[in-house]
Design an enzyme around this catalytic site. Structure first.
Site, short mmCIF file in Angstrom:
data_model
loop_
_atom_site.label_atom_id
_atom_site.label_comp_id
_atom_site.label_asym_id
_atom_site.label_seq_id
_atom_site.Cartn_x
_atom_site.Cartn_y
_atom_site.Cartn_z
N PRO A 2 -77.59 -42.39 28.49
CA PRO A 2 -78.70 -41.54 28.07
C PRO A 2 -79.27 -41.96 26.71
CG PRO A 2 -76.89 -40.23 28.93
CD PRO A 2 -76.39 -41.63 28.81
N GLU A 3 -80.59 -41.93 26.62
CA GLU A 3 -81.28 -42.28 25.39
C GLU A 3 -81.89 -41.01 24.78
OE1 GLU A 3 -83.79 -45.76 26.02
OE2 GLU A 3 -82.41 -46.50 27.56
N LYS A 69 -79.10 -40.25 19.47
CA LYS A 69 -78.54 -40.01 20.80
C LYS A 69 -77.35 -39.05 20.75
CE LYS A 69 -79.73 -44.74 22.24
NZ LYS A 69 -79.20 -46.02 22.77
N HIS A 111 -64.21 -34.43 36.98
CA HIS A 111 -63.98 -35.12 35.70
C HIS A 111 -64.34 -34.21 34.53
CE1 HIS A 111 -63.11 -39.02 37.54
NE2 HIS A 111 -64.03 -38.72 38.43
N ARG A 130 -66.87 -41.52 33.34
CA ARG A 130 -66.30 -42.79 32.88
C ARG A 130 -65.52 -42.68 31.56
NH1 ARG A 130 -71.04 -47.23 34.31
NH2 ARG A 130 -71.74 -46.27 36.25
N ARG A 173 -84.61 -60.70 11.72
CA ARG A 173 -85.82 -61.49 11.97
C ARG A 173 -85.64 -62.59 13.00
NH1 ARG A 173 -85.93 -64.07 5.89
NH2 ARG A 173 -84.36 -65.70 6.20
N ARG A 280 -77.36 -56.36 27.31
CA ARG A 280 -77.97 -55.52 28.34
C ARG A 280 -78.90 -56.35 29.20
NH1 ARG A 280 -77.58 -50.19 27.11
NH2 ARG A 280 -77.79 -49.98 29.37
#
Length: 290
Positions: A2-3, A69, A111, A130, A173, A280
């Site tokens: 989740p962001e 987050k 869970h 998880r 950079r 990613r």
């Protein structure tokens, strides 16, 4: 994972269900207890299950806010403030229910790891499939210095200047622009999904070196990120994989995504390509993004 928009969605629905209530008791899963006995840190960070339970009993929830987050539970007990910091990890979720059976999805119900029983009845439940999420009980934000190192909120006035300054620094950079904008020290709350969308919207290749993008173009990119994050907040986030808000409901932003997870470019019809950047998977259009 989740962001910012997904976490904001949780906070907006969790706040009304939690604020003003007091914790009567705490239940912690055998999985966490076993993890702690093996000197591991599953979910509960830097605190034993016994100490967490003892400290949380009698805590009144004053507010629930978001920082990047993270979910912040602002607490108070006997006049002493405290802060419960929650990160959802890859599959964490909060539920406000009358009974554990009201957690409707079996994959979450199986869970459940922390249950806060409230004095007025009902439960606040943290489930994590998880177990990459975390709960950290501290006195104040400064007690966990990494929290202070996060970039300003992207909607704050100073956030763009912060982004431009750091993106021009020696540390960033020469990095791919995708890696730079996914770094929480540079921009808060922007992960793989919304970085992918912003770069596609701007026509920028995710592997392009940050220094090879002009400051004017970087400024435009930052504004595109903010615009997309705001759109996603209003849509309730993207329900990809295991993200849910506290009612077990899905968001709608996944239906509006243009590039993330796509096999064809919606603009030119070309097959998309995939490349690993910053650990990613990055999806991009080889024709539209340069």
């Amino acid at each position: 994972m989740p962001e910012l928009p997904e976490v904001e969605g949780v906070v907006r629905s969790l706040g009304p269900a939690a604020i003003g209530r007091t914790v009567r008791d705490v239940a912690i899963s055998d999985t966490i207890i076993k993890s702690k006995s093996e000197a591991k840190e599953a979910i509960l960070k830097n605190i034993s299950p016994e100490e967490f339970t003892d400290r949380m009993r009698g805590m009144r929830i004053l507010n629930v806010t978001r920082r990047s987050k993270y979910i912040y539970f602002h607490l108070e007990k006997e006049g002493v403030p405290a802060l419960l910091v929650s990160h959802l990890g890859m599959s964490g979720a909060w539920f406000a229910v009358a009974d554990l059976e009201d957690v409707t999805e079996d994959k979450f119900r199986r869970h459940v790891h922390v249950v806060l029983e409230m004095e007025d009845g009902g439960l606040l439940v943290f489930a994590d499939i998880r177990r990459f999420g975390e709960l950290r009980l501290i006195g104040r934000e400064a007690d966990h210095p990494p929290l202070l190192a996060m970039a300003p909120e992207p909607f704050d006035e100073e956030a763009e200047g912060h982004f431009l300054e750091l993106s021009a620094s020696r540390k960033y950079r020469d990095k791919p622009i995708k890696e730079t904008i996914m770094d929480g020290h540079v921009i808060s709350g922007c992960g793989n999904i919304y970085a992918t969308e912003a770069l596609f919207r701007m026509g920028i290749h995710p592997a392009r070196r940050t220094s090879r993008i002009s400051m004017e173009r970087r400024s435009e990119l930052f504004r595109a990120i903010v615009e997309i994050l705001a759109e996603a907040v209003e849509a309730g986030g993207s329900s990809i994989s295991d993200y849910r808000n506290i009612n077990g409901e899905a968001g709608a932003m996944q239906d509006r995504l243009q590039m993330y997870g796509k096999k064809k470019c919606p603009a030119c019809g070309s097959p998309t390509k995939r490349r690993t950047i910053g650990g990613r998977t990055s999806v991009y259009c080889p024709k539209c993004q340069h």
